[in-house]
Design an enzyme around this catalytic site. Structure first.
Site, mmCIF file in Angstrom:
data_model
loop_
_atom_site.group_PDB
_atom_site.id
_atom_site.type_symbol
_atom_site.label_atom_id
_atom_site.label_comp_id
_atom_site.label_asym_id
_atom_site.label_seq_id
_atom_site.Cartn_x
_atom_site.Cartn_y
_atom_site.Cartn_z
ATOM 1 N N GLY A 159 0.822 -1.201 0.000
ATOM 2 C CA GLY A 159 0.000 0.000 0.000
ATOM 3 C C GLY A 159 0.861 1.257 0.000
ATOM 4 O O GLY A 159 0.433 2.319 -0.402
ATOM 5 N N ASP A 161 3.163 2.649 -1.837
ATOM 6 C CA ASP A 161 3.741 2.512 -3.171
ATOM 7 C C ASP A 161 5.148 3.096 -3.336
ATOM 8 O O ASP A 161 6.050 2.421 -3.776
ATOM 9 C CB ASP A 161 2.835 3.183 -4.209
ATOM 10 C CG ASP A 161 1.430 2.588 -4.242
ATOM 11 O OD1 ASP A 161 1.080 1.794 -3.353
ATOM 12 O OD2 ASP A 161 0.676 2.924 -5.171
ATOM 13 N N GLU A 385 -7.521 11.670 0.564
ATOM 14 C CA GLU A 385 -6.767 10.406 0.557
ATOM 15 C C GLU A 385 -5.621 10.480 1.569
ATOM 16 O O GLU A 385 -5.388 9.541 2.317
ATOM 17 C CB GLU A 385 -6.219 10.157 -0.854
ATOM 18 C CG GLU A 385 -5.499 8.831 -1.009
ATOM 19 C CD GLU A 385 -4.985 8.598 -2.418
ATOM 20 O OE1 GLU A 385 -5.123 9.496 -3.272
ATOM 21 O OE2 GLU A 385 -4.440 7.503 -2.662
HETATM 22 C C1 DGY Z 1 -2.239 2.721 -7.761
HETATM 23 O O1 DGY Z 1 -2.692 2.414 -8.862
HETATM 24 O O2 DGY Z 1 -1.730 3.806 -7.502
HETATM 25 C C2 DGY Z 1 -2.386 1.797 -6.662
HETATM 26 O O3 DGY Z 1 -1.778 2.256 -5.511
HETATM 27 C C3 DGY Z 1 -2.002 0.403 -6.989
HETATM 28 O O4 DGY Z 1 -2.554 -0.368 -5.992
#
Ligand code: DGY
Length: 414
Positions: A159, A161, A385
């Site tokens: 999660g 990223d 978010e």
């Molecule tokens: C995105 O597409 O940014 C997501 O974090 C992948 O799960």
């Protein structure tokens, strides 16, 4: 309090607006499918006002479970060209079109909390879900352990990223063959808030590799350059194991194997302690190298039932120094970037997991303080978010499911 009541109504509206019938999208546009850990948090949010709908959310997630037990990170229920990489890039064959990787396995913990909202009504639902959750947990134990810590095979699995945790591993990767592709995320939100092209080339290269290997875990273990033991995966898996033991006991199941898993994972969590950093860190399994990163995931130790006084001292200090804690990266780190996704911003979801853990471990004062600070952030800046930890300003997508769920289940309750 009128203000709070209206925020609670707004939070419910966010969940209802993002509800696609039997699953919830994280936010319209940017994330138009069912994401695994977002969905688990959505279930907890729904459970505050509609327990039936909460169970449906979890049941839909497990309908996507692969025959071997894996529960994918995205379920592509209905094609949406506004997202990349879609089902055609992943090339997976599960019961529901999906990605080929996982996400932090918080579903068991969220299911446990949902069950507690109405134990009698939830019992048959839990009895049906429990073996599926155990199967996913066993899959993780089988394929992802390194010295007892849980490894990620793609930054998206955690999660987190673009967390700096992966920088060294990503720098060793060759992404020159990635080919042409069009990102869709930056057409929905500010590109400055998102991972860079350098990162994306590597994300997509790893997806292409997984696909070439047919998402075979043994082949990926042997051939993928990306394998990192990380606090997010390790602490959430350990917490899941503990919750599965509790739920299993309540259902009259034999929990011996799960109890042994708890012990193994506890030993694994200890291998993430980086003495030099003075914190829980990520380590590259191939190189043995520490990432050297103190992230918000480092503070998930209590969520996993792991006590650590040095981390508590660090948490107290970060809560004093940063206006809107807990930042996803150490503000003193060279890699710190207040707006770029997981390189600095504060995430309400991680705050809730940290806060639940603190309360469980008897750190009531810190738990309440964090919940109050998170409530203040959401009151001032909405259901974003994520947030700039210095100014609190909203970043990434808006009307976000898990931020609304965090309000309903935790922050809005203090
Ligand atoms: C995105 O597409 O940014 C997501 O974090 C992948 O799960």
């Amino acid at each position: 309090m009128t203000h709070d009541i209206s925020l609670t109504e707004q939070a419910r509206d966010v969940l209802i607006t993002n509800d696609r019938g039997s699953y919830t999208v994280p936010t319209a546009g940017l994330y138009p499918y069912q994401w695994n850990w977002d969905s688990a948090v959505a279930a907890l949010g729904f459970a505050q006002f509609d327990v039936e709908r909460a169970w449906v959310e979890l049941e839909t997630l497990f309908q996507g479970q692969w025959a071997d037990g894996m529960v994918p990170h995205i379920l592509f229920h209905k094609n949406d060209p506004g997202y990349f990489p879609g089902p055609e890039v992943w090339g997976c064959e599960g019961p529901i079109s999906s990605s080929g990787i996982i996400q932090p396995p918080i579903a068991a913990t969220m299911a446990h909390l949902v069950w507690q909202r109405d134990p009698e009504m939830g019992r048959p639902r839990m009895a049906a879900l429990y073996p599926k959750m155990v199967k996913w947990h066993s899959w993780i134990m089988r394929w992802r352990l390194h010295r007892g810590a849980v490894c990620t095979t793609h930054p998206w699995e955690t999660g987190r990223d673009n967390a700096p945790d992966w920088d060294k591993t990503m720098a060793r990767m060759d992404a020159s063959d990635v080919g042409e592709y069009t990102r869709r995320d930056t057409s929905h939100v500010n590109a400055e808030d998102r991972p860079t092209k350098y990162d994306y080339d590597r994300y997509i290269t790893l997806v292409q590799l997984g696909r070439r290997l047919n998402w075979d875990q043994a082949a990926m273990l042997a051939q993928s350059p990306f394998r990192v033991a990380d606090p997010t995966m390790t602490f959430t898996t350990l917490r899941a194991a503990r919750d599965l033991v509790k739920m299993g006991a309540a259902l009259g199941e034999d929990t011996q194997t799960l109890e042994a898993d708890v012990a193994r994972l506890e030993a694994g969590a200890a291998t993430l302690w980086n003495e030099e950093l003075g914190g829980f860190d990520s380590r590259d399994v191939h190189s043995g190298e520490w990432a050297g990163c103190l992230s918000n995931a480092s503070y998930l130790c209590w969520f996993a039932g792991v006590e650590n006084r040095a981390m508590l001292t660090k948490l107290r200090s970060i809560m004093e120094r940063v206006a809107y804690p807990v930042p996803s990266n150490d503000p003193d780190a060279e890699t710190f970037d207040a707006r770029r996704y997981w390189r600095g911003p504060t995430w309400a979801i991680v705050n809730m997991l940290i806060g639940l853990g603190l309360a469980d471990m008897g750190h009531e004062e810190e738990a309440t303080d964090l919940a109050k600070k998170t409530a203040h952030l959401i009151k001032e800046h909405g259901f974003a978010e994520y947030f700039d930890p210095a100014t609190g300003s909203a970043a990434g997508g808006g009307s976000f499911t898990w931020t609304a769920a965090v309000w309903l289940a935790w922050a809005g309750k203090v």
